[in-house]
Design a protein around this motif. Structure first.
Motif, PDB file in Angstrom:
ATOM      1  N   THR A 152       0.846  -1.198   0.000  1.00  0.00           N
ATOM      2  CA  THR A 152       0.000   0.000   0.000  1.00  0.00           C
ATOM      3  C   THR A 152       0.878   1.243   0.000  1.00  0.00           C
ATOM      4  O   THR A 152       1.960   1.248   0.581  1.00  0.00           O
ATOM      5  CB  THR A 152      -0.926   0.023   1.228  1.00  0.00           C
ATOM      6  N   ASP A 154       0.855   5.593   0.526  1.00  0.00           N
ATOM      7  CA  ASP A 154       0.090   6.666   1.154  1.00  0.00           C
ATOM      8  C   ASP A 154       0.414   8.054   0.616  1.00  0.00           C
ATOM      9  O   ASP A 154       1.542   8.333   0.213  1.00  0.00           O
ATOM     10  CB  ASP A 154       0.361   6.674   2.660  1.00  0.00           C
ATOM     11  N   THR A 175      -2.284  -0.739  -3.519  1.00  0.00           N
ATOM     12  CA  THR A 175      -3.425   0.109  -3.193  1.00  0.00           C
ATOM     13  C   THR A 175      -2.916   1.491  -2.835  1.00  0.00           C
ATOM     14  O   THR A 175      -1.922   1.620  -2.107  1.00  0.00           O
ATOM     15  CB  THR A 175      -4.214  -0.484  -2.010  1.00  0.00           C
ATOM     16  N   PHE A 177      -3.675   4.963  -0.923  1.00  0.00           N
ATOM     17  CA  PHE A 177      -4.470   5.712   0.057  1.00  0.00           C
ATOM     18  C   PHE A 177      -4.099   7.190  -0.103  1.00  0.00           C
ATOM     19  O   PHE A 177      -2.997   7.602   0.263  1.00  0.00           O
ATOM     20  CB  PHE A 177      -4.170   5.225   1.473  1.00  0.00           C
ATOM     21  N   SER A 179      -4.503  11.513  -0.081  1.00  0.00           N
ATOM     22  CA  SER A 179      -4.935  12.739   0.617  1.00  0.00           C
ATOM     23  C   SER A 179      -5.036  13.870  -0.404  1.00  0.00           C
ATOM     24  O   SER A 179      -4.096  14.093  -1.180  1.00  0.00           O
ATOM     25  CB  SER A 179      -3.932  13.124   1.707  1.00  0.00           C
ATOM     26  N   GLN A 201      -8.082   4.547  -2.494  1.00  0.00           N
ATOM     27  CA  GLN A 201      -8.745   4.545  -1.188  1.00  0.00           C
ATOM     28  C   GLN A 201      -8.472   5.847  -0.432  1.00  0.00           C
ATOM     29  O   GLN A 201      -7.742   6.713  -0.900  1.00  0.00           O
ATOM     30  CB  GLN A 201      -8.288   3.325  -0.380  1.00  0.00           C
ATOM     31  N   ASN A 202      -9.079   5.994   0.744  1.00  0.00           N
ATOM     32  CA  ASN A 202      -9.176   7.264   1.472  1.00  0.00           C
ATOM     33  C   ASN A 202      -8.095   7.416   2.544  1.00  0.00           C
ATOM     34  O   ASN A 202      -7.904   6.531   3.380  1.00  0.00           O
ATOM     35  CB  ASN A 202     -10.571   7.328   2.111  1.00  0.00           C
ATOM     36  N   HIS A 203      -7.438   8.592   2.532  1.00  0.00           N
ATOM     37  CA  HIS A 203      -6.424   8.932   3.542  1.00  0.00           C
ATOM     38  C   HIS A 203      -6.647  10.354   4.073  1.00  0.00           C
ATOM     39  O   HIS A 203      -5.683  10.997   4.501  1.00  0.00           O
ATOM     40  CB  HIS A 203      -5.031   8.776   2.923  1.00  0.00           C
ATOM     41  N   PRO A 237     -14.592   5.078  -2.124  1.00  0.00           N
ATOM     42  CA  PRO A 237     -13.749   4.097  -1.429  1.00  0.00           C
ATOM     43  C   PRO A 237     -14.489   3.374  -0.308  1.00  0.00           C
ATOM     44  O   PRO A 237     -15.420   3.913   0.296  1.00  0.00           O
ATOM     45  CB  PRO A 237     -12.613   4.956  -0.862  1.00  0.00           C
ATOM     46  N   PHE A 240     -10.236   2.968   4.490  1.00  0.00           N
ATOM     47  CA  PHE A 240      -9.719   4.238   5.017  1.00  0.00           C
ATOM     48  C   PHE A 240      -8.524   3.951   5.907  1.00  0.00           C
ATOM     49  O   PHE A 240      -8.545   3.022   6.723  1.00  0.00           O
ATOM     50  CB  PHE A 240     -10.811   4.941   5.830  1.00  0.00           C
ATOM     51  N   ARG A 241      -7.456   4.730   5.713  1.00  0.00           N
ATOM     52  CA  ARG A 241      -6.296   4.635   6.603  1.00  0.00           C
ATOM     53  C   ARG A 241      -6.125   5.962   7.339  1.00  0.00           C
ATOM     54  O   ARG A 241      -5.910   7.008   6.705  1.00  0.00           O
ATOM     55  CB  ARG A 241      -5.037   4.304   5.808  1.00  0.00           C
TER      56      ARG A 241
END
Length: 329
Positions: A152, A154, A175, A177, A179, A201-203, A237, A240-241
């Motif tokens: 993953t 970020d 994946t 994540f 922002s 996906q969501n960060h 998404p 969430f991280r």
């Protein structure tokens, strides 16, 4: 306090990419096609968009069109994709790409995704009060002992085009994540990533320290990013991280309200020149989630391709393959 590893649970259903471009005939043709496949993304498991048995593009999730409409492959399609002949063909293409990109060895093939996705619960010691019905937070995915881990990345500050090409040609799933505060200068880069099969996906919007915010502020950070990612990439998404891995009960309550199903964090972190480990044994385990970041030479001792070369050497030398997180979660 020593962290306790999450117990493994039963396994659940997942979708994967559709098979590639047909059979190769003869050894002479094989070499030519291996080289051509690197440019075309034609082989099975390619990071480039391919067609499923239903004719839909396999960008994003398996069988997902660039606009984000999901289509899960059926068991027969998965059986075809993971047939020994198809795996050998894909590995031959990856071997050529590994040499091109300077990897120490060819990445190992990931096992077939489970027929049913695993039941995942929050890791022991990571619980919040009243969190039984909230998205689980975990560092490791139950994989029934299979030697597969998950990569993953970020935030999104570094936008290296070489990373896109490298990961597609090597067929390594990962994946992202993201922002918004670091991706809003170039949403198009991550559209290319999505079109190559990467799950977005969501960060959060601004990468804040979540426990320092009120419930409403946390909800704005998560739901606001949900809205922007859906607008730009065609899908809302489900993962969430929390920034820095910090959270409280309000974080997970807000995440659930925004449509989040799970909150994977990480078991280890990859850099261009070393790994950092969460566990006391400083080692890799089946189902571990690996974290890294979108960074460049201005912040790292190396580039993103350097980081991939290093982390893949560690993963492969330990006998692990990289799987797609969304096939299990």
């Amino acid at each position: 306090m020593q962290l306790v590893r999450q117990k493994e649970e039963t396994i659940m259903q997942a979708a994967y990419r559709a098979p590639g471009c047909g059979r190769w005939r003869g050894r002479t043709v094989l070499v030519t096609l291996l080289v051509a496949a690197l440019g075309s993304g034609c082989a099975a498991g390619s990071g480039e968009p391919v067609k499923s048995a239903h004719g839909a593009s396999a960008a994003g999730k398996p069988g997902q069109a660039a606009a984000g409409a999901p289509h899960e492959l059926k068991a027969a399609e998965l059986d075809a994709l993971y047939a020994p002949e198809n795996v050998r063909r894909t590995q031959a293409v990856r071997a050529v790409a590994a040499k091109k990109w300077g990897l120490a060895s060819t990445p190992l093939p990931a096992p077939r995704p489970p027929a049913v996705k695993p039941d995942i619960s929050t890791r022991e010691g990571f619980e919040v009060e009243g969190g039984e019905d909230l998205p689980p937070l975990f560092t490791t995915v139950p994989v029934d002992g299979k030697k597969v881990v998950f990569l993953t990345m970020d935030d999104g500050s570094e936008k290296d085009p070489e990373l896109l090409r490298m990961m597609s040609e090597l067929k390594i799933p990962y994946t992202a994540f993201l922002s918004d505060y670091v991706i809003n200068d170039n949403y198009g880069y991550f559209k290319q990533m999505r079109d190559r099969g990467v799950a977005i996906q969501n960060h959060t919007l601004n990468h804040p320290y979540m426990p320092g915010l009120s419930y409403e502020e946390q909800k704005r950070e998560i739901c606001g990013q949900q809205d922007l990612l859906e607008k730009n990439y065609g899908k809302r998404p489900t993962l969430f991280r929390p920034p820095y891995g910090n959270y409280n009960a309000d974080t997970l309550r807000a995440a659930k309200e925004c449509g989040i199903k799970a909150a994977p964090i990480w078991a280890s972190e990859a850099y261009p020149d070393h790994m950092e480990w969460r566990e006391w044994d400083r080692d890799m385990h089946p189902g571990d989630i690996i974290l890294t970041h979108f960074r460049g030479r201005d912040e790292w001792k190396g580039s993103m391709p350097d980081m991939i070369r290093h982390v893949m050497k560690v993963v492969t030398d330990k006998g692990y393959a990289v799987g797609k997180l969304e096939d299990y979660v």
